[in-house]
Each structure stands twice: as C-alpha cells, then as structure tokens.
Design a protein around this motif. Structure first.
Motif, mmCIF file in Angstrom:
data_model
loop_
_atom_site.group_PDB
_atom_site.id
_atom_site.type_symbol
_atom_site.label_atom_id
_atom_site.label_comp_id
_atom_site.label_asym_id
_atom_site.label_seq_id
_atom_site.Cartn_x
_atom_site.Cartn_y
_atom_site.Cartn_z
ATOM 1 N N CYS A 1 71.078 13.882 -5.084
ATOM 2 C CA CYS A 1 72.182 14.798 -4.786
ATOM 3 C C CYS A 1 72.768 14.531 -3.405
ATOM 4 O O CYS A 1 73.982 14.632 -3.205
ATOM 5 N N ARG A 2 71.919 14.184 -2.466
ATOM 6 C CA ARG A 2 72.380 13.965 -1.093
ATOM 7 C C ARG A 2 73.095 12.624 -0.936
ATOM 8 O O ARG A 2 74.141 12.539 -0.269
ATOM 9 N N GLU A 3 72.576 11.575 -1.566
ATOM 10 C CA GLU A 3 73.114 10.238 -1.341
ATOM 11 C C GLU A 3 74.131 9.826 -2.400
ATOM 12 O O GLU A 3 75.131 9.181 -2.087
ATOM 13 N N TRP A 4 73.873 10.165 -3.648
ATOM 14 C CA TRP A 4 74.782 9.752 -4.719
ATOM 15 C C TRP A 4 75.951 10.710 -4.860
ATOM 16 O O TRP A 4 77.012 10.333 -5.363
ATOM 17 N N ARG A 5 75.769 11.953 -4.450
ATOM 18 C CA ARG A 5 76.803 12.988 -4.434
ATOM 19 C C ARG A 5 77.473 13.177 -5.793
ATOM 20 O O ARG A 5 78.673 12.911 -5.975
ATOM 21 N N PRO A 6 76.744 13.658 -6.775
ATOM 22 C CA PRO A 6 77.365 13.908 -8.087
ATOM 23 C C PRO A 6 78.362 15.052 -8.017
ATOM 24 O O PRO A 6 78.260 15.945 -7.158
ATOM 25 N N ASP A 7 79.321 15.039 -8.923
ATOM 26 C CA ASP A 7 80.253 16.153 -9.059
ATOM 27 C C ASP A 7 79.659 17.279 -9.889
ATOM 28 O O ASP A 7 80.066 18.436 -9.773
ATOM 29 N N LEU A 8 78.697 16.925 -10.751
ATOM 30 C CA LEU A 8 78.111 17.892 -11.675
ATOM 31 C C LEU A 8 76.680 17.466 -11.985
ATOM 32 O O LEU A 8 76.391 16.275 -12.091
ATOM 33 N N VAL A 9 75.788 18.459 -12.110
ATOM 34 C CA VAL A 9 74.409 18.216 -12.521
ATOM 35 C C VAL A 9 74.179 18.901 -13.866
ATOM 36 O O VAL A 9 74.469 20.093 -14.021
ATOM 37 N N LEU A 10 73.689 18.156 -14.835
ATOM 38 C CA LEU A 10 73.292 18.707 -16.126
ATOM 39 C C LEU A 10 71.785 18.517 -16.272
ATOM 40 O O LEU A 10 71.295 17.383 -16.191
ATOM 41 N N HIS A 11 71.065 19.612 -16.470
ATOM 42 C CA HIS A 11 69.611 19.515 -16.595
ATOM 43 C C HIS A 11 69.154 20.186 -17.875
ATOM 44 O O HIS A 11 69.746 21.161 -18.338
ATOM 45 N N GLU A 12 68.091 19.626 -18.477
ATOM 46 C CA GLU A 12 67.523 20.264 -19.662
ATOM 47 C C GLU A 12 66.834 21.556 -19.231
ATOM 48 O O GLU A 12 66.468 21.731 -18.082
ATOM 49 N N ALA A 13 66.653 22.462 -20.173
ATOM 50 C CA ALA A 13 66.334 23.851 -19.846
ATOM 51 C C ALA A 13 64.995 24.051 -19.171
ATOM 52 O O ALA A 13 64.784 25.076 -18.529
ATOM 53 N N CYS A 14 64.072 23.089 -19.260
ATOM 54 C CA CYS A 14 62.758 23.236 -18.635
ATOM 55 C C CYS A 14 62.620 22.424 -17.361
ATOM 56 O O CYS A 14 61.516 22.300 -16.825
ATOM 57 N N GLU A 15 63.707 21.888 -16.869
ATOM 58 C CA GLU A 15 63.695 21.134 -15.608
ATOM 59 C C GLU A 15 64.389 22.003 -14.552
ATOM 60 O O GLU A 15 65.555 22.343 -14.703
ATOM 61 N N PHE A 16 63.682 22.340 -13.478
ATOM 62 C CA PHE A 16 64.184 23.325 -12.522
ATOM 63 C C PHE A 16 64.390 22.779 -11.111
ATOM 64 O O PHE A 16 65.056 23.422 -10.299
ATOM 65 N N ALA A 17 63.846 21.617 -10.804
ATOM 66 C CA ALA A 17 64.026 21.063 -9.466
ATOM 67 C C ALA A 17 65.493 20.767 -9.175
ATOM 68 O O ALA A 17 65.956 20.896 -8.038
ATOM 69 N N SER A 18 66.247 20.380 -10.209
ATOM 70 C CA SER A 18 67.667 20.075 -9.992
ATOM 71 C C SER A 18 68.456 21.315 -9.596
ATOM 72 O O SER A 18 69.470 21.217 -8.902
ATOM 73 N N VAL A 19 68.008 22.498 -10.044
ATOM 74 C CA VAL A 19 68.683 23.734 -9.655
ATOM 75 C C VAL A 19 68.529 23.947 -8.152
ATOM 76 O O VAL A 19 69.478 24.335 -7.455
ATOM 77 N N VAL A 20 67.339 23.664 -7.626
ATOM 78 C CA VAL A 20 67.094 23.769 -6.194
ATOM 79 C C VAL A 20 67.914 22.733 -5.439
ATOM 80 O O VAL A 20 68.618 23.053 -4.466
ATOM 81 N N ALA A 21 67.847 21.477 -5.880
ATOM 82 C CA ALA A 21 68.534 20.395 -5.180
ATOM 83 C C ALA A 21 70.046 20.568 -5.215
ATOM 84 O O ALA A 21 70.729 20.401 -4.194
ATOM 85 N N ALA A 22 70.604 20.893 -6.379
ATOM 86 C CA ALA A 22 72.053 21.079 -6.483
ATOM 87 C C ALA A 22 72.508 22.266 -5.646
ATOM 88 O O ALA A 22 73.567 22.213 -4.992
ATOM 89 N N GLY A 23 71.730 23.349 -5.646
ATOM 90 C CA GLY A 23 72.099 24.517 -4.860
ATOM 91 C C GLY A 23 72.159 24.212 -3.377
ATOM 92 O O GLY A 23 73.048 24.703 -2.671
ATOM 93 N N ARG A 24 71.244 23.426 -2.877
ATOM 94 C CA ARG A 24 71.223 23.084 -1.450
ATOM 95 C C ARG A 24 72.414 22.229 -1.052
ATOM 96 O O ARG A 24 72.828 22.237 0.113
ATOM 97 N N GLN A 25 72.958 21.474 -2.001
ATOM 98 C CA GLN A 25 74.105 20.612 -1.701
ATOM 99 C C GLN A 25 75.424 21.213 -2.175
ATOM 100 O O GLN A 25 76.475 20.576 -2.032
ATOM 101 N N GLY A 26 75.386 22.409 -2.741
ATOM 102 C CA GLY A 26 76.615 23.046 -3.212
ATOM 103 C C GLY A 26 77.239 22.365 -4.414
ATOM 104 O O GLY A 26 78.468 22.401 -4.580
ATOM 105 N N ILE A 27 76.417 21.778 -5.273
ATOM 106 C CA ILE A 27 76.918 21.044 -6.437
ATOM 107 C C ILE A 27 76.779 21.935 -7.671
ATOM 108 O O ILE A 27 75.720 22.516 -7.906
ATOM 109 N N PRO A 28 77.815 22.078 -8.488
ATOM 110 C CA PRO A 28 77.698 22.892 -9.710
ATOM 111 C C PRO A 28 76.711 22.272 -10.687
ATOM 112 O O PRO A 28 76.591 21.049 -10.776
ATOM 113 N N HIS A 29 76.012 23.133 -11.409
ATOM 114 C CA HIS A 29 75.042 22.637 -12.384
ATOM 115 C C HIS A 29 75.126 23.467 -13.652
ATOM 116 O O HIS A 29 75.531 24.636 -13.643
#
Length: 383
Positions: free
Chosen positions: A101-129
């Motif tokens: 999230c910090r280096e690649w800078r995605p515009d959007l994060v899509l995560h499967e329902a049992c994966e939660f680390a991306s919610v933390v990472a995207a939130g810290r970078q202000g990226i919609p998920h």
C-alpha cells in the motif's frame, strides 16, 4: 487503475477474488495480489504479479489448531476466526500489505472476507477497500464482533470500517439478506465445457458428489464419501465423485458400477448437466450450485457449512442431513440411520420438482445481477 487483491490461504478464499482479478485484467488495470504462502503455487500459475506474505507463527498456529479440534463445531469455528484468521493472520500478512500500500499505491484494495490485514493497511494509507464475500452474509457478519479484541491493537474503529466498507457478494438477495449498508451483488459467467460420458450412454439423473478442495482432503472425509456412496449406490442415478487432487481415490473404492471418480473436474462442466449435488455445504460448491439452478443435499461438517445448509433448506432449494455434532477434527457420525437419511433426501429432491424449481429461480435471480466487470467500473475511485 491500480487494484491490490489480498487473500489468506486456501483456494476457497482466493477463488472469489479470481473473477474480479480477471475483470480488472480485461479492463487493462494494473493488478497486484498479496497472499498467504499456501497460495504461492496457485499464483505462480497465473500471469499477474504477486507477493507472498509472511508465514503464520507455526508454534502458535499448532496450539490454536489443537484447541479448535477439542471444541464443538460452533466454538471451534469462533476460535478459528478470532485466532487464526484474526490475530495470527493479521500479524503474518500486515507487513507485506503495508509495504504494498505504501510503495505500490493502489487506487483500490479488494480483499476476501476472512483477510483483515488489508483493512488495517489500506486505512493507514487512506485507500478505499471493498470486501468480497466468501460465505453467506449472516456468517460473515457474525465474524465481525469476534474480531474486535484482536483488531483493537491496530487502532480504533477498524471493525466499524470493515462494516461500512463496500460488500460484494455472489449470493442473491432473497437467499442471503445483507446487514451491510453498501452491498453489491454480482454473478460469474463460466463457460461450461464438455463432460465426458463415463457411464456408457446411460441417461439416469446425474448426481455430483464432492466435498470441495479443503474438506475433501481431510482424513475424516473418507467416511463421509463412503457413507454417501453407500446411500446412492443402489439408486437409479449416475454418480460423479470428485475428491480433490490431494486425495488417493483408491482409498475410497471399490466403487459401485454407477459411480465414476475423478480427482477434479471443472465445476461448471458438471453443474451444466447435474440433476443434484450432494456436498458438505462449502460456500464455493453450495452457492455455485444454486447459481447454476441445481438443487442440493448438504451434509455439513464445520465452519460456515451449517449456515449454508440452513440457507439451502430455508430457500426450499434442497435438504440438509445433519451428522451428530462433534469436535471440528472428529469424524462425523454417519451410522446406518444417517446413511438412510441421505438416501431418502436424495430420492426426495430428485422426485419432488419444487426443489429444482426453487434452485432455478435462485439461478435466474443471480444471473440478473451485475457482472464482475460492471462492478469494477462502479468501484473505480477515479470516476
């Protein structure tokens, strides 16, 4: 658009992301997948870039699994969600996702329902998920509160962000009402291939027997396969059994004359011709079957499977045959009475046309939803 996909291990968790990955690729988007080590071989066989996260701490994972195996089905599932997918999974996957999230800078994060680390990472970078459902919404919603204590160390309001993020599900509304305010429903567009004639021109109804890729590989699955085979062996049906590439088919035999066994067959190929599916109620099998308009008989084992079986029966699209509640690691009790109940359920669903009619209605409702490509267009934050 740059889209980051995130998944824990297991094909049942990764597969719901695949049609969105393919839709993004078709749009010309840049795609990056961050996934658990168990998926490395799967990702290496695909064409898109990927990164592998850290491993779960083996000693803690072993202890958690040992505790799960001692508990009842419901308590074991709750512990698995909280400890394995929650505490251990987030700790293992967060470094790789934060870096992406910090280096690649995605515009959007899509995560499967049992994966939660991306919610933390995207939130810290202000990226919609957005969250892609694996299971029914009633099961997914039950996970959220279990996660509160294990996500709290990563900052306030994470569970609330999870609940208010966009929720994508392939289940139709009449089958699975959603508690999430922003819910989008979609359907996949598989193209069935030709199913070989393994039964020498016989035209009896085709019953598809499968326990999926995860449950089918468990040691306890052998007894269930044999019980169902005994239940259907004398019925006027053709049976196709798939047990997964990791299962020794010789350990399940000898097979009755009306049964053909394969390690794996594309699900779309079978469902386009099946009259009935007998399965454990896993999400990929159960909801893929309903999307194809085929009724089910479910023998649920653990995790979300009892919930899925209840949805099927409540919808009138099939029946459930419950085995005695045992710890998650134990073998289901499938005695002579249970085998008789499986046989009766198969006979009734094949005989009574209302089950097929209701399944077909759910299939029509599913196909009336958006395609994955149409949903990606609406989720593009640049528009």
């Amino acid at each position: 658009m740059r889209v980051l996909f995130a998944s824990t291990g297991g094909s049942g968790h990764f597969n719901p992301l695949v049609p969105f990955i393919d839709a993004c690729t078709a749009r010309g988007d840049d795609v990056l997948v961050v996934a658990a080590p168990r998926l490395e071989a799967t990702l290496a066989a695909r064409e898109h870039p990927y990164r592998i996260s850290g491993e779960l701490k083996e000693d803690e994972l072993r202890r958690a699994r040992a505790r799960v195996l001692e508990l009842s089905r419901d308590d074991g599932a709750a512990l698995m969600i909280r400890e394995v997918f929650g505490r251990l999974g987030v700790a293992a996957m967060l470094p790789a996702l934060e870096e992406a999230c910090r280096e690649w800078r995605p515009d959007l994060v899509l995560h499967e329902a049992c994966e939660f680390a991306s919610v933390v990472a995207a939130g810290r970078q202000g990226i919609p998920h957005a969250r892609v459902a694996v299971s029914a919404a009633r099961f997914t919603g039950s996970m959220d509160e279990l996660l509160r204590p294990v996500l709290a160390p990563y900052g306030p309001g994470i569970v609330e962000r999870l609940r208010t993020s966009t929720y994508l599900t392939r289940l139709p509304a009449s089958l699975d009402p959603s508690p999430y305010a922003v819910t989008h429903r979609y359907h996949e567009t598989p193209e069935p291939g030709v199913l070989p004639d393994w039964w020498g021109g016989a035209e009896d109804p085709l019953v598809y027997l499968t326990l999926g890729t995860e449950a089918g590989a468990l040691a306890t699955a052998t007894g269930l396969y044999r019980a169902v085979l005994e239940a259907v062996s004398e019925l006027p049906v053709r049976v196709l059994l798939t047990a997964g590439r990791g299962t020794d088919l010789s350990g399940l035999g000898p097979f009755p004359p009306n049964v053909h066994a394969e390690a794996w067959v594309p699900q779309a190929d079978v469902l386009s011709r099946a009259s009935l599916v007998v399965c454990h109620g896993g999400s990929g099998t159960a909801f893929g079957t309903l999307a194809a308009g085929v009724p089910l008989v479910c023998v649920p084992l653990f995790a979300d499977q009892p919930t899925n079986a209840r949805l099927v029966t409540e919808a009138g699209a099939g029946l459930a045959v419950a085995s005695t509640d045992v710890p998650v690691g134990g073998a289901p009790v499938l005695d002579t009475e249970a085998i008789s109940r499986i046989r009766s359920a198969v006979e009734l669903v094949l005989k009574e046309p209302s089950y097929r009619a209701r399944a077909e209605n759910l299939g029509h409702e599913t196909r009336a939803t958006a395609t994955c490509g149409e949903l990606i267009d609406t989720l593009d934050p640049r528009t």
